[in-house]
Design an enzyme around this catalytic site. Structure first.
Site, short mmCIF file in Angstrom:
data_model
loop_
_atom_site.label_atom_id
_atom_site.label_comp_id
_atom_site.label_asym_id
_atom_site.label_seq_id
_atom_site.Cartn_x
_atom_site.Cartn_y
_atom_site.Cartn_z
N PRO A 206 1.11 -1.13 -0.01
CA PRO A 206 -0.17 0.54 -0.08
C PRO A 206 0.50 1.64 -0.03
CG PRO A 206 0.18 -1.05 1.98
CD PRO A 206 0.84 -2.00 1.50
N GLY B 31 -6.53 -1.69 -0.20
CA GLY B 31 -7.86 -0.72 0.25
C GLY B 31 -9.13 -2.45 -0.07
N CYS C 171 -3.65 1.53 9.36
CA CYS C 171 -5.32 1.15 9.98
C CYS C 171 -4.49 0.64 11.18
CB CYS C 171 -5.62 0.39 8.71
SG CYS C 171 -4.17 -1.46 9.05
#
Length: 472
Positions: free
Chosen positions: A121, A202, A253
């Site tokens: 990511p 994602g 996250c």
């Protein structure tokens, strides 16, 4: 007159097929490496990117390219996290017989999977390729890394450094390959053509991984909820929440997205969070912040992992100097209360609960909206409250008295496996709850020998007990 022949791949499928062929050829050359050869390879791969001067360069390059997070956070990941991950696996036996169960007379033999297709990511592009690569090579696999386009140069830099080190160790460079010009189409092709997918990214990309037809290890959405109860060391909790919320400007996250304070310590703890740089927003500021964090129901990439001042300027309100994170009072959960979800910014939702039981119910409501199965945390000195939270929540990880974002993927102060890939179980739509590492990237052959003394089937009276009397 001779006709020129175009030897370049003419499609995404052909381009990826060519990379897969190179990767598969390289993997075949290390498929029978000894444990010492494998471990020396991964040592070299980490040292190539994590020696101090190189780590500094990568950290600065990553921030410059992605415009996400900050230098301090990136440096910690590339310098410290990669070392910690190496330390975590270096003594593991991953070649040959890796486990013997003498009671059941079973022997387990490790064998490589082949070509690992890895997604990296934009929020953690500095350490993710390294951590995934050494997990793959520990299992004698090769790996192809598909970066987010926003971090393609960082990915190339890191992969090239690892490739150089691999060659110096006498192995083929192509056991690590980066996709230099990534696109969604190429990433999808990689997932279709590789042998196992290690997906971090994602929700759409993880869903694509599971839909590719290739065995996939995916991760669920993060939305960590942290409870502070009446027994907690409040000063310790306040500092660790600050650290977790601000690390790399909340690019992870795992950063605290919601904090629940029980009534008995609510006001005192809130004051301590404010003293640590937290700014409690009023309703007008909250409304403005909501408009910039979410656009058309999706997180606005413009404000992800940015400083509080940058976000406040975009939102159109002033903040005091020294503000490190935003505190948004909230009561509800779900789509009508977007602050109850993942925010990917230095913003935490603040909730109040009567006691641990209400905190557990609130945690489940919040994570039923987003983040179920990922992780939650508690600051407490009560083992009863800790275990009640662990037993009462749909979560794979409960971090106790630790900064969430720096801890749930493993750190020096806990026993969690070091990774950036956190399985979320069936709650998060994943096939595993564990911290994904090399053991998930191998095949195992089980050798079963006869027991010295065969098992004896017990009598019906012993096996079924009083069920017989009840059922007749």
């Amino acid at each position: 007159m001779a006709t020129a022949v175009n030897l370049e791949p003419t499609s995404d499928a052909e381009e990826i097929a060519a990379l897969i062929a190179r990767s598969r050829s390289a993997q075949a050359q290390i498929a029978h490496y000894s444990q010492a050869q494998v471990d020396n390879l991964i040592r070299a791969m980490v040292w190539a990117v994590a020696k101090p001067e190189v780590a500094e360069m990568i950290a600065r390059h990553t921030v410059e390219e992605t415009q996400l997070g900050n230098y301090e956070g990136k440096y910690l990941k590339i310098f410290r996290k990669t070392r910690a991950t190496l330390m975590d696996i270096i003594d593991d036996k991953s070649v040959g017989v890796i486990e013997e169960d003498r009671e059941r007379n079973l022997i387990k033999i490790a064998k490589p999977v082949g070509v690992i297709g890895a997604l990296s990511p934009s929020t953690n592009p500095e350490a993710t390729p390294v951590i995934k690569a050494i997990a793959a090579v520990k299992g004698r696999n090769s790996i192809i890394v598909a970066p987010h386009p926003r971090a393609k140069l960082t990915n190339k830099l890191i992969c090239d450094l690892m490739r150089e080190a691999i060659v110096k160790m006498g192995a083929p460079a192509d056991i690590v390959i980066g996709i230099d010009t990534p696109t969604v189409e190429k990433t999808n092709e990689l997932m279709r053509q590789c042998d196992r997918i290690l997906a971090t990214g994602g929700a759409a990309m993880v869903t694509a991984a599971y839909s590719s037809g290739t065995p996939a290890l995916g991760v669920g959405a993060g939305n960590a909820v942290v409870t502070v109860d009446e027994t907690a060391d409040l000063d310790d909790a306040a500092e660790k929440i600050r650290l977790s919320k601000t690390l790399d400007l909340a690019a992870s996250c795992s950063a605290d997205n919601a904090v629940i304070l029980v009534d008995a310590i609510h006001d005192t703890m809130l004051a301590k969070l404010v003293a640590k740089g937290g700014l409690v927003l009023d309703n007008a500021q909250k409304a403005k912040l909501q408009q910039v964090i979410w656009v058309d129901g999706h997180i606005n990439a413009k404000v992800v992992a940015q400083t509080p001042k940058f976000i406040a300027d975009v939102a159109g309100f002033a903040i005091p100097e020294g503000t490190q994170f935003f505190i948004v009072p909230e009561t509800g959960a779900g789509p009508d209360h977007p602050f109850s979800g993942e925010k990917m910014t230095v913003t935490m939702a603040l909730y109040r609960a009567r006691d641990i039981d209400e905190a557990i119910a609130l945690t489940n409501r919040i994570q039923a909206y987003q983040g179920q199965g990922h992780s939650c945390g508690i600051y407490s000195r009560s083992d009863a409250n800790i275990m009640k939270l662990a037993e009462g929540t749909n979560t794979s990880r409960v971090m106790v008295n630790q900064p969430q974002s720096a801890s749930n993927s493993g750190n020096l102060w806990n026993g969690m496996r070091q990774t950036f890939s956190l399985g979320c179980g069936s709650w998060g739509g994943n096939g595993t709850n564990n911290n994904i590492t090399w053991r998930d990237l191998i095949n195992e052959t089980w050798v079963s020998k006869p027991l010295a003394v065969p098992k004896i089937l017990p009598s019906d009276e012993v096996l079924f007990g009083d069920v017989i009397a009840k059922l007749g």
